[in-house]
Design a protein around this motif. Structure first.
Motif, mmCIF file in Angstrom:
data_model
loop_
_atom_site.group_PDB
_atom_site.id
_atom_site.type_symbol
_atom_site.label_atom_id
_atom_site.label_comp_id
_atom_site.label_asym_id
_atom_site.label_seq_id
_atom_site.Cartn_x
_atom_site.Cartn_y
_atom_site.Cartn_z
ATOM 1 N N HIS A 74 28.841 20.194 12.020
ATOM 2 C CA HIS A 74 28.969 20.420 13.604
ATOM 3 C C HIS A 74 28.334 21.961 13.649
ATOM 4 O O HIS A 74 28.237 22.685 12.719
ATOM 5 C CB HIS A 74 30.355 20.551 14.161
ATOM 6 C CG HIS A 74 31.191 19.316 13.731
ATOM 7 N ND1 HIS A 74 30.704 18.123 14.682
ATOM 8 C CD2 HIS A 74 31.865 18.944 13.105
ATOM 9 C CE1 HIS A 74 31.682 17.163 14.650
ATOM 10 N NE2 HIS A 74 32.240 17.494 13.309
ATOM 11 N N ARG A 75 28.098 22.217 14.856
ATOM 12 C CA ARG A 75 27.161 23.626 15.112
ATOM 13 C C ARG A 75 28.183 24.701 15.412
ATOM 14 O O ARG A 75 27.955 25.876 15.224
ATOM 15 C CB ARG A 75 26.161 23.561 16.253
ATOM 16 C CG ARG A 75 25.110 22.526 15.915
ATOM 17 C CD ARG A 75 24.129 23.112 15.100
ATOM 18 N NE ARG A 75 23.252 21.735 14.708
ATOM 19 C CZ ARG A 75 22.540 21.931 13.503
ATOM 20 N NH1 ARG A 75 22.480 22.983 12.814
ATOM 21 N NH2 ARG A 75 21.765 20.907 13.251
ATOM 22 N N ASP A 81 30.133 20.298 19.389
ATOM 23 C CA ASP A 81 28.852 20.203 19.175
ATOM 24 C C ASP A 81 28.483 20.757 20.780
ATOM 25 O O ASP A 81 29.225 20.498 21.680
ATOM 26 C CB ASP A 81 28.414 19.064 18.861
ATOM 27 C CG ASP A 81 28.279 18.911 17.398
ATOM 28 O OD1 ASP A 81 27.778 19.813 16.618
ATOM 29 O OD2 ASP A 81 29.118 18.024 17.059
ATOM 30 N N HIS A 84 25.548 17.188 25.067
ATOM 31 C CA HIS A 84 24.200 16.129 24.712
ATOM 32 C C HIS A 84 23.730 16.360 23.333
ATOM 33 O O HIS A 84 22.580 15.859 22.938
ATOM 34 C CB HIS A 84 23.158 16.204 25.761
ATOM 35 C CG HIS A 84 23.653 16.192 27.228
ATOM 36 N ND1 HIS A 84 24.130 15.125 27.652
ATOM 37 C CD2 HIS A 84 23.644 17.170 27.972
ATOM 38 C CE1 HIS A 84 24.345 15.430 28.705
ATOM 39 N NE2 HIS A 84 24.134 16.659 29.200
ATOM 40 N N GLN A 85 24.582 16.785 22.403
ATOM 41 C CA GLN A 85 24.089 16.833 20.832
ATOM 42 C C GLN A 85 25.209 16.090 20.342
ATOM 43 O O GLN A 85 26.480 16.346 20.479
ATOM 44 C CB GLN A 85 23.786 18.239 20.524
ATOM 45 C CG GLN A 85 22.678 18.606 21.185
ATOM 46 C CD GLN A 85 22.290 20.223 20.492
ATOM 47 O OE1 GLN A 85 22.840 20.651 19.530
ATOM 48 N NE2 GLN A 85 21.165 20.944 21.310
ATOM 49 N N HIS A 86 24.860 15.654 19.040
ATOM 50 C CA HIS A 86 25.805 15.112 18.045
ATOM 51 C C HIS A 86 25.728 15.634 16.879
ATOM 52 O O HIS A 86 25.021 16.199 16.518
ATOM 53 C CB HIS A 86 25.555 13.519 18.020
ATOM 54 C CG HIS A 86 25.702 12.862 19.334
ATOM 55 N ND1 HIS A 86 26.722 12.322 19.800
ATOM 56 C CD2 HIS A 86 24.485 12.378 19.897
ATOM 57 C CE1 HIS A 86 26.488 11.810 20.990
ATOM 58 N NE2 HIS A 86 24.881 11.601 21.171
ATOM 59 N N THR A 88 26.075 16.039 12.696
ATOM 60 C CA THR A 88 25.153 15.411 11.612
ATOM 61 C C THR A 88 25.896 14.553 10.468
ATOM 62 O O THR A 88 26.841 15.202 9.980
ATOM 63 C CB THR A 88 24.137 16.359 11.007
ATOM 64 O OG1 THR A 88 23.374 17.204 11.994
ATOM 65 C CG2 THR A 88 23.168 16.052 10.075
ATOM 66 N N GLN A 102 16.442 24.086 14.018
ATOM 67 C CA GLN A 102 17.775 23.166 14.055
ATOM 68 C C GLN A 102 19.206 24.172 14.045
ATOM 69 O O GLN A 102 20.002 23.789 14.904
ATOM 70 C CB GLN A 102 17.928 22.303 13.021
ATOM 71 C CG GLN A 102 18.985 21.423 13.265
ATOM 72 C CD GLN A 102 18.913 20.143 12.026
ATOM 73 O OE1 GLN A 102 18.555 20.389 11.030
ATOM 74 N NE2 GLN A 102 19.150 18.971 12.448
#
Length: 120
Positions: A74-75, A81, A84-86, A88, A102
């Motif tokens: 996760h970011r 996250d 609209h982003q998942h 990894t 990224q």
């Protein structure tokens, strides 16, 4: 009634084999994160199943998953996250390097069945 030796040996070994198989889904091992830009290397041993594990505050740009379970990177530091982003997905015994632009990963969660006994 007497049992034959092979049957007696099978009866003694079978429970051990079943126990070993039941314990195979384990988060035991190391998740290693590296950030070459910040000269950071961090290993997290035996991550707890279903809990958020954090990397160093600067995050990591490559991850090696040497555990018995898959993980999701996760970011953010709280295992979420941006919209609209998942996260990894990283399978067991695999590694990944972030592509340019990224951004770093700052946390991860484990995926899959919890181990049959809690770690430590």
């Amino acid at each position: 009634m007497r049992l034959s030796r092979p049957l007696a040996a099978l009866c003694a070994i079978a429970p051990l084999l079943l126990t070993t198989t039941a314990c195979s889904d384990s988060s035991a091992g190391l998740v290693t994160g590296i950030n070459d830009d910040a000269a950071v290397s961090q290993s997290i041993a035996d991550p707890v199943q279903g809990k958020c594990s954090r990397f160093a505050s600067r995050g990591v740009t490559s991850v090696i998953n040497n555990t018995g379970v898959d993980i999701v990177l996760h970011r953010s530091r709280d295992c979420s996250d941006p919209a609209h982003q998942h996260g990894t997905y990283l399978g067991t015994m695999l590694s990944i390097v972030a592509t340019s632009g990224q951004g770093p990963w700052r946390s991860f969660t484990t995926v899959g069945w919890p181990p049959p006994v809690p770690p430590n």
